[in-house]
Design a protein around this motif. Structure first.
Motif, mmCIF file in Angstrom:
data_model
loop_
_atom_site.group_PDB
_atom_site.id
_atom_site.type_symbol
_atom_site.label_atom_id
_atom_site.label_comp_id
_atom_site.label_asym_id
_atom_site.label_seq_id
_atom_site.Cartn_x
_atom_site.Cartn_y
_atom_site.Cartn_z
ATOM 1 N N TRP A 142 0.873 -1.263 0.010
ATOM 2 C CA TRP A 142 0.022 0.044 0.026
ATOM 3 C C TRP A 142 0.713 1.182 -0.123
ATOM 4 O O TRP A 142 2.124 1.005 0.219
ATOM 5 N N GLY A 143 0.211 2.353 -0.426
ATOM 6 C CA GLY A 143 0.891 3.548 -0.209
ATOM 7 C C GLY A 143 1.575 3.794 -1.696
ATOM 8 O O GLY A 143 0.732 3.554 -2.693
ATOM 9 N N PHE A 144 2.775 4.473 -1.838
ATOM 10 C CA PHE A 144 3.119 4.854 -3.313
ATOM 11 C C PHE A 144 3.488 3.563 -4.185
ATOM 12 O O PHE A 144 3.333 3.564 -5.222
ATOM 13 N N GLY A 145 3.899 2.623 -3.216
ATOM 14 C CA GLY A 145 4.359 1.364 -3.954
ATOM 15 C C GLY A 145 3.274 0.642 -4.712
ATOM 16 O O GLY A 145 3.096 0.380 -5.879
ATOM 17 N N GLY A 146 2.037 0.885 -4.005
ATOM 18 C CA GLY A 146 0.700 0.171 -4.828
ATOM 19 C C GLY A 146 0.454 1.036 -5.911
ATOM 20 O O GLY A 146 -0.157 0.675 -6.968
ATOM 21 N N TRP A 147 0.573 2.508 -5.754
ATOM 22 C CA TRP A 147 0.060 3.495 -6.787
ATOM 23 C C TRP A 147 1.190 3.125 -8.134
ATOM 24 O O TRP A 147 0.723 3.031 -9.233
ATOM 25 N N ALA A 148 2.395 2.787 -7.814
ATOM 26 C CA ALA A 148 3.373 2.576 -8.923
ATOM 27 C C ALA A 148 3.056 1.308 -9.541
ATOM 28 O O ALA A 148 3.068 1.405 -11.033
ATOM 29 N N LEU A 149 2.382 0.552 -8.886
ATOM 30 C CA LEU A 149 2.203 -0.880 -9.402
ATOM 31 C C LEU A 149 0.903 -0.682 -10.339
ATOM 32 O O LEU A 149 0.807 -1.217 -11.660
ATOM 33 N N LYS A 150 0.038 0.137 -10.097
ATOM 34 C CA LYS A 150 -1.250 0.683 -10.800
ATOM 35 C C LYS A 150 -0.989 0.982 -12.175
ATOM 36 O O LYS A 150 -1.348 0.708 -13.085
ATOM 37 N N ILE A 151 0.181 1.989 -12.060
ATOM 38 C CA ILE A 151 0.821 2.748 -13.368
ATOM 39 C C ILE A 151 1.395 1.712 -14.331
ATOM 40 O O ILE A 151 1.203 1.909 -15.660
ATOM 41 N N LEU A 152 2.045 0.596 -13.869
ATOM 42 C CA LEU A 152 2.586 -0.466 -14.605
ATOM 43 C C LEU A 152 1.767 -1.413 -15.167
ATOM 44 O O LEU A 152 1.479 -1.740 -16.320
ATOM 45 N N VAL A 153 0.377 -1.469 -14.446
ATOM 46 C CA VAL A 153 -0.562 -2.259 -14.911
ATOM 47 C C VAL A 153 -1.082 -1.957 -16.203
ATOM 48 O O VAL A 153 -1.485 -2.289 -17.286
ATOM 49 N N GLU A 154 -1.248 -0.277 -15.881
ATOM 50 C CA GLU A 154 -1.970 0.515 -17.168
ATOM 51 C C GLU A 154 -0.946 0.315 -18.369
ATOM 52 O O GLU A 154 -1.704 0.045 -19.295
ATOM 53 N N ILE A 155 0.226 0.623 -18.442
ATOM 54 C CA ILE A 155 1.028 0.385 -19.533
ATOM 55 C C ILE A 155 1.067 -1.006 -20.071
ATOM 56 O O ILE A 155 0.968 -1.369 -21.332
ATOM 57 N N ASN A 156 0.862 -1.993 -19.058
ATOM 58 C CA ASN A 156 0.991 -3.466 -19.562
ATOM 59 C C ASN A 156 -0.449 -3.629 -20.499
ATOM 60 O O ASN A 156 -0.231 -4.171 -21.629
ATOM 61 N N TYR A 157 -1.674 -3.024 -20.043
ATOM 62 C CA TYR A 157 -2.674 -3.387 -20.908
ATOM 63 C C TYR A 157 -2.770 -2.435 -22.353
ATOM 64 O O TYR A 157 -3.030 -3.208 -23.151
ATOM 65 N N LEU A 158 -2.119 -1.246 -22.213
ATOM 66 C CA LEU A 158 -2.167 -0.589 -23.339
ATOM 67 C C LEU A 158 -1.162 -1.382 -24.411
ATOM 68 O O LEU A 158 -1.413 -1.241 -25.782
ATOM 69 N N ARG A 159 -0.084 -1.800 -23.878
ATOM 70 C CA ARG A 159 0.629 -2.462 -24.549
ATOM 71 C C ARG A 159 0.180 -3.724 -25.400
ATOM 72 O O ARG A 159 0.373 -4.161 -26.576
ATOM 73 N N MET A 160 -0.994 -4.162 -24.882
ATOM 74 C CA MET A 160 -1.381 -5.340 -25.156
ATOM 75 C C MET A 160 -2.647 -5.011 -26.432
ATOM 76 O O MET A 160 -2.572 -5.919 -27.405
ATOM 77 N N ILE A 161 -3.038 -3.912 -26.356
ATOM 78 C CA ILE A 161 -4.192 -3.615 -27.305
ATOM 79 C C ILE A 161 -3.471 -2.571 -28.660
ATOM 80 O O ILE A 161 -4.276 -2.453 -29.592
ATOM 81 N N LEU A 162 -2.418 -2.028 -28.183
ATOM 82 C CA LEU A 162 -2.024 -0.787 -29.091
ATOM 83 C C LEU A 162 -0.587 -1.257 -29.650
ATOM 84 O O LEU A 162 0.197 -1.841 -28.875
ATOM 85 N N PRO A 163 -0.072 -0.577 -30.577
ATOM 86 C CA PRO A 163 1.210 -0.858 -30.971
ATOM 87 C C PRO A 163 2.236 -0.107 -29.975
ATOM 88 O O PRO A 163 1.693 0.814 -29.434
#
Ligand SMILES: Cc1cc2nc3c(=O)[nH]c(=O)nc-3n(C[C@H](O)[C@H](O)[C@H](O)COP(=O)(O)OP(=O)(O)OC[C@H]3O[C@@H](n4cnc5c(N)ncnc54)[C@H](O)[C@@H]3O)c2cc1C
Length: 426
Positions: A383-404
């Protein structure tokens, strides 16, 4: 010449889009382009990344306009599907004839299917509470988020000294929105005082029918989120189901009244209404019951369904080993899409090695205002900043899945730049 087999996917949300992408890949890899085609149908031209909708609803107009916000949470379906050799039809699905294999589209005729994937997701559930639908704002789609933001701004400019925002439902959508909103409103209070020389106090209340927010989550997560919300200034009223909603007040059980200026309803979803019109085995909330291979079962055993019909995502009810329906989350929809894509290829190739969907405890992240989130990955809780950083990484991972690759990086950076300006609470 033999007709191409039509694999029709209804809905291009997390499940439908993933299924289309995987099928496109498998078809190309097996050299089946001349024998089958993927057709995706959705009422919207774009796919919505729902986990950041709470950010859209709390972004000031100075930080980002409609166009900018749209470009970071919605992605054109046609481009994604075409790249895979599929076809996209933007249309409202009006009805289905599952005995003859027909999908009836509003103003776009009828399409035939050989294989059908129902991925129509869910819609807001108002539980027949009198006045709730008419007087509340849902948070389900991109346009809902924009309407909430506009209403908050309108209230801030109304000259009122106290503004009450009530969030109905203390599930993850409700608590995420409450946390982020608290930061935006605190900033607005200061701005109004400095620029307009008047007081404007906002009050956020989460109303939950059950004994606590985040029902069904582990106690340690609930406690941390409750603490965080309280430290930000949000009030939580649990054990109070909403009984009735009038224009400016909510009647809670026990006859308690709660005045409000804006009521955001995040209290539940039910399967897309179209699901209830099909002769399929449904459970009490209107979701389709599916077997391990994600294949739909007919309402009665003597009913013969056309072709093969699969269903995935929020529109589906799948029971875990303990007999509990698994929650409707993006990860489940995407895992089920993988099973269905594989099984359809098996069907077409006449193979018997179908996969079975095995539900698991999916990791999750719940952001609560600013650069703070709580994440659970198996037994590990961050929790805290570490949890937030993880959320940001999940977002990029998903975008990489659907976009070039570069488009994904660009969209992610643009989103990061806008939403970091939102993170006033640190
Ligand atoms: C605000 C919010 C935040 C969320 N945050 C998270 C999160 O952080 N993590 C997570 O895992 N999950 C999250 N979820 C849940 C997640 O969005 C869903 O579980 C997921 O979208 C389900 O995928 P799906 O493919 O079943 O349906 P959806 O993604 O809902 O897609 C259904 C599609 O069907 C289309 N459709 C429906 N009916 C029709 C029709 N009649 N005609 C034409 N098209 C139709 C819709 O336009 C839509 O594109 C969130 C949901 C919301 C609302």
């Amino acid at each position: 010449m033999e007709q191409k087999k039509q694999i029709v996917i209804l809905g291009a949300g997390f499940g439908g889009l993933r299924a289309a992408m995987l099928l496109g890949k498998y078809i190309r890899r097996s050299g089946m382009e001349n024998s089958c085609q993927v057709v995706v149908v959705d009422r919207n031209a774009y796919h919505t990344y729902t986990p950041t909708l709470y950010e859209v609803a709390t972004t000031s107009k100075e930080t980002a306009d409609y166009v900018n916000l749209k470009s970071i949470v919605t992605f054109p379906i046609e481009k994604i599907v075409k790249k895979l050799g599929g076809r996209f039809i933007q249309a409202e699905i009006e009805s289905l004839d599952l005995k003859d294999g027909d999908v009836h589209l509003k103003n776009s005729g009828v399409i035939k299917f050989d294989y059908l994937v129902l991925a129509l997701g869910a819609e807001t559930n108002y539980f027949d509470i009198p006045g709730l639908k008419e007087n509340s704002a849902p948070l389900k789609w991109f346009t809902d988020a924009l309407k909430i933001r506009d209403r908050v701004l309108e209230l801030a400019q109304s000259g009122k000294e106290e503004i009450r925002i009530v969030i109905g439902g203390g599930g993850s959508t409700g608590v995420e929105f409450a946390g982020e909103l608290q930061g935006w409103l605190a900033e607005m209070e200061v701005e109004i005082e400095e620029q307009k020389h008047r007081q404007c106090k906002f009050k956020i209340t989460i109303i939950e029918a059950g004994p606590s927010i985040l029902l069904g989550f582990p106690a340690a997560i609930i406690n941390r989120v409750q603490k965080r919300l309280k430290s930000l200034g949000a009030e939580i009223i649990a054990n109070h189901p909403i009984e009735k909603v009038a224009q400016e007040k909510i009647l809670l059980n026990g006859k308690r009244e709660l005045p409000y200026d804006l009521l955001v309803w995040a209290g539940g979803v039910k399967a897309a209404s179209l699901m209830g019109t099909m002769p399929l085995k449904l459970e009490k909330r209107g979701r389709v019951e599916v077997a391990g291979e994600m294949e739909c079962l007919p309402q009665s055993p003597d009913l013969k369904l056309y072709g093969k019909i699969y269903a995935i995502g929020d529109a589906v009810c799948f029971y875990d080993q303990g007999g509990r329906p698994i929650p409707g989350v993006a990860r489940a929809a995407m895992s089920q899409a993988k099973i269905v894509a594989h099984n359809i290829i098996c069907d077409i190739q006449g193979r018997k090695d179908h996969w079975q969907y095995r539900p698991m405890e999916y990791p999750y992240i719940i952001p609560i205002g600013g650069k703070w989130a709580i994440a659970k990955l198996g037994p590990i809780v961050i929790w805290g900043f570490g949890g937030w950083a993880l959320k940001i990484l999940v977002e990029i991972n998903y975008l990489r899945m659907i976009l070039p690759f570069w488009k994904a990086i660009k969209a992610w950076l643009r989103g990061l730049w806008i939403f970091i300006q939102n993170d006033r609470l640190g």
